[in-house]
Design a protein around this motif. Sequence first.
Motif, short mmCIF file in Angstrom:
data_model
loop_
_atom_site.label_atom_id
_atom_site.label_comp_id
_atom_site.label_asym_id
_atom_site.label_seq_id
_atom_site.Cartn_x
_atom_site.Cartn_y
_atom_site.Cartn_z
N LEU A 157 146.29 15.85 -36.93
CA LEU A 157 145.40 15.01 -37.73
C LEU A 157 144.31 15.90 -38.31
O LEU A 157 143.56 16.54 -37.58
N SER A 158 144.21 15.93 -39.65
CA SER A 158 143.26 16.84 -40.28
C SER A 158 141.82 16.38 -40.14
O SER A 158 140.90 17.19 -40.01
N HIS A 159 141.58 15.06 -40.17
CA HIS A 159 140.24 14.52 -40.08
C HIS A 159 140.25 13.30 -39.14
O HIS A 159 140.15 12.15 -39.59
N PRO A 160 140.38 13.53 -37.85
CA PRO A 160 140.53 12.41 -36.91
C PRO A 160 139.24 11.63 -36.67
O PRO A 160 138.17 12.21 -36.54
N SER A 161 139.38 10.31 -36.65
CA SER A 161 138.34 9.45 -36.12
C SER A 161 138.76 9.11 -34.69
O SER A 161 139.92 8.74 -34.46
N VAL A 162 137.83 9.24 -33.75
CA VAL A 162 138.18 9.17 -32.33
C VAL A 162 137.18 8.27 -31.61
O VAL A 162 135.97 8.34 -31.86
N MET A 163 137.69 7.43 -30.72
CA MET A 163 136.82 6.63 -29.85
C MET A 163 137.35 6.68 -28.43
O MET A 163 138.54 6.46 -28.19
N ASP A 164 136.45 6.99 -27.49
CA ASP A 164 136.77 7.04 -26.06
C ASP A 164 136.18 5.79 -25.41
O ASP A 164 134.97 5.57 -25.45
N VAL A 165 137.06 4.97 -24.81
CA VAL A 165 136.63 3.71 -24.18
C VAL A 165 136.98 3.77 -22.70
O VAL A 165 138.15 3.80 -22.33
N LYS A 166 135.95 3.79 -21.86
CA LYS A 166 136.18 3.83 -20.41
C LYS A 166 136.48 2.42 -19.93
O LYS A 166 135.72 1.49 -20.18
N ILE A 167 137.60 2.28 -19.21
CA ILE A 167 138.10 0.96 -18.83
C ILE A 167 137.73 0.61 -17.39
O ILE A 167 137.81 1.44 -16.49
N GLY A 168 137.35 -0.65 -17.20
CA GLY A 168 137.06 -1.17 -15.86
C GLY A 168 135.60 -1.54 -15.69
O GLY A 168 134.71 -0.84 -16.17
N LYS A 211 123.96 -0.23 -16.43
CA LYS A 211 123.17 0.05 -17.63
C LYS A 211 124.01 0.04 -18.90
O LYS A 211 123.47 0.10 -20.01
N SER A 212 125.31 -0.01 -18.74
CA SER A 212 126.22 -0.02 -19.88
C SER A 212 126.84 -1.41 -20.02
O SER A 212 126.43 -2.35 -19.36
N SER A 213 127.87 -1.51 -20.85
CA SER A 213 128.57 -2.79 -21.00
C SER A 213 129.69 -2.96 -19.99
O SER A 213 130.40 -3.97 -20.01
N SER A 214 129.87 -2.00 -19.07
CA SER A 214 131.01 -2.05 -18.16
C SER A 214 131.05 -3.31 -17.31
O SER A 214 132.09 -3.96 -17.18
N LEU A 215 129.91 -3.67 -16.71
CA LEU A 215 129.90 -4.84 -15.83
C LEU A 215 130.15 -6.12 -16.61
O LEU A 215 130.87 -7.01 -16.16
N ASP A 216 129.56 -6.24 -17.80
CA ASP A 216 129.69 -7.47 -18.59
C ASP A 216 131.04 -7.57 -19.28
O ASP A 216 131.64 -8.66 -19.32
N LEU A 217 131.52 -6.48 -19.84
CA LEU A 217 132.73 -6.52 -20.67
C LEU A 217 133.98 -5.99 -19.99
O LEU A 217 135.08 -6.27 -20.43
N ILE A 232 132.06 1.94 -24.39
CA ILE A 232 132.36 3.03 -25.31
C ILE A 232 131.64 4.27 -24.78
O ILE A 232 130.42 4.28 -24.64
N SER A 233 132.41 5.32 -24.48
CA SER A 233 131.83 6.54 -23.92
C SER A 233 131.41 7.53 -25.00
O SER A 233 130.57 8.39 -24.77
N GLY A 234 132.02 7.43 -26.17
CA GLY A 234 131.70 8.33 -27.26
C GLY A 234 132.62 8.08 -28.43
O GLY A 234 133.69 7.48 -28.27
N LEU A 235 132.22 8.52 -29.62
CA LEU A 235 133.07 8.36 -30.79
C LEU A 235 132.65 9.32 -31.88
O LEU A 235 131.53 9.87 -31.88
N GLN A 236 133.55 9.56 -32.81
CA GLN A 236 133.24 10.23 -34.05
C GLN A 236 134.02 9.55 -35.16
O GLN A 236 135.15 9.12 -34.97
N ARG A 280 126.16 10.24 -27.42
CA ARG A 280 126.96 9.38 -26.54
C ARG A 280 126.12 8.70 -25.45
O ARG A 280 126.53 7.66 -24.91
N LYS A 281 124.95 9.24 -25.12
CA LYS A 281 124.10 8.56 -24.15
C LYS A 281 123.61 7.23 -24.71
O LYS A 281 123.40 6.27 -23.96
N LEU A 282 123.41 7.18 -26.02
CA LEU A 282 123.01 5.91 -26.65
C LEU A 282 124.20 4.97 -26.79
O LEU A 282 124.07 3.76 -26.58
N VAL A 283 125.34 5.51 -27.13
CA VAL A 283 126.54 4.69 -27.33
C VAL A 283 126.90 3.92 -26.06
O VAL A 283 127.35 2.78 -26.12
N GLN A 284 126.68 4.55 -24.91
CA GLN A 284 127.11 3.94 -23.66
C GLN A 284 126.26 2.74 -23.23
O GLN A 284 126.61 2.04 -22.29
N HIS A 285 125.14 2.48 -23.92
CA HIS A 285 124.24 1.41 -23.52
C HIS A 285 124.23 0.25 -24.51
O HIS A 285 123.22 -0.46 -24.64
#
Length: 312
Positions: A93-104, A126-132, A136-140, A154-159
């Motif tokens: 992929l020459s220009h990948p868009s990527v999202m890392d989603v931690k499950i559980g 402090k993240s959305s893990s308990l509620d959802l 989201i751990s990070g993305l570009q 990514r510290k902001l994305v996780q909250h």
Amino acid sequence: MLKVPDHQVAGHQAGNGHPGPLIDDSGRFYKPLQDDDRGAIEAAFYTSFSSNTRVPDHIRRFFPVFYGTKLLEASDGSGQWPHLVLEDAVSGLSHPSVMDVKIGSRTWYPEASEDYIQRCFMKDRKSSSLDLGFRISGLQLYESEESGLWKPDRKLVQHLSADEVRVVLKKFVSSNSPIDPNLNPDCSFASSVYGGSSGILAQLLELKSWFEDQTIYHLNSCSVLMVYDKKKELKGESSDAKVKLIDFAHVTEGNGIIDHNFVGGLCSLIKFISDILTSPDECTTKACLQNSDNNNEEILTGSNECTTKLSL
């Protein structure tokens, strides 16, 4: 020649005495083994998984191909370090868009120390893990040749809250700029990236079908990696959207029990993506900003200016 990947959006990066991953030009990803039980657990998982005949072939494609381990010079220059040799999920992929989603909703494993459990619990709370059931751990996101990549802290994305997570999931499949505060995500690519018979939603549903029955493994703190080539989408070509499961340093044996923690989080992610496909205008950036704190506002509007120019 080995080099540091520019598409890493989460996980350990080189620094503070810890080496980061490397890639080569042949489509392989070299992940340094952590120097405690987690490294041994992840190596054991890949070895077990690659030879486990109970895992169907159509499910194997969602896991990186495992090529063994190799001793390499660490990316931080600290000397020789053992690495997992894996398939690079964005190779080709020459220009990948990527999202890392931690499950559980729970990201620790039952045998962990009380101190480790408490640290994970505080992070989950402090993240959305308990509620959802996921966060989201990070993305570009690829914007254009001129603007490069949008890669928020990514510290902001996780909250993010639930509504904010929905906005970011919409931005992931939108053609307009993620950093313009006056634009709501247009979800132009939702039907082709998330939808369709081979889109991300169909792939997640295929995984869900297997995980609702499999009792071999419990994938504690595992991530779903969602990847597509946005530049191809902008040109009207196939985006090569795909899903990979990554990060297996906390895997435990299933012992005949369904991994409800993983299944619950996966179902929640599926629901969010399904809602975007059926009701793309339900949540706008401005509506979410009304209930957002200042830190999260930076993610929703792109005002933190975490963009990088692409080398042409």
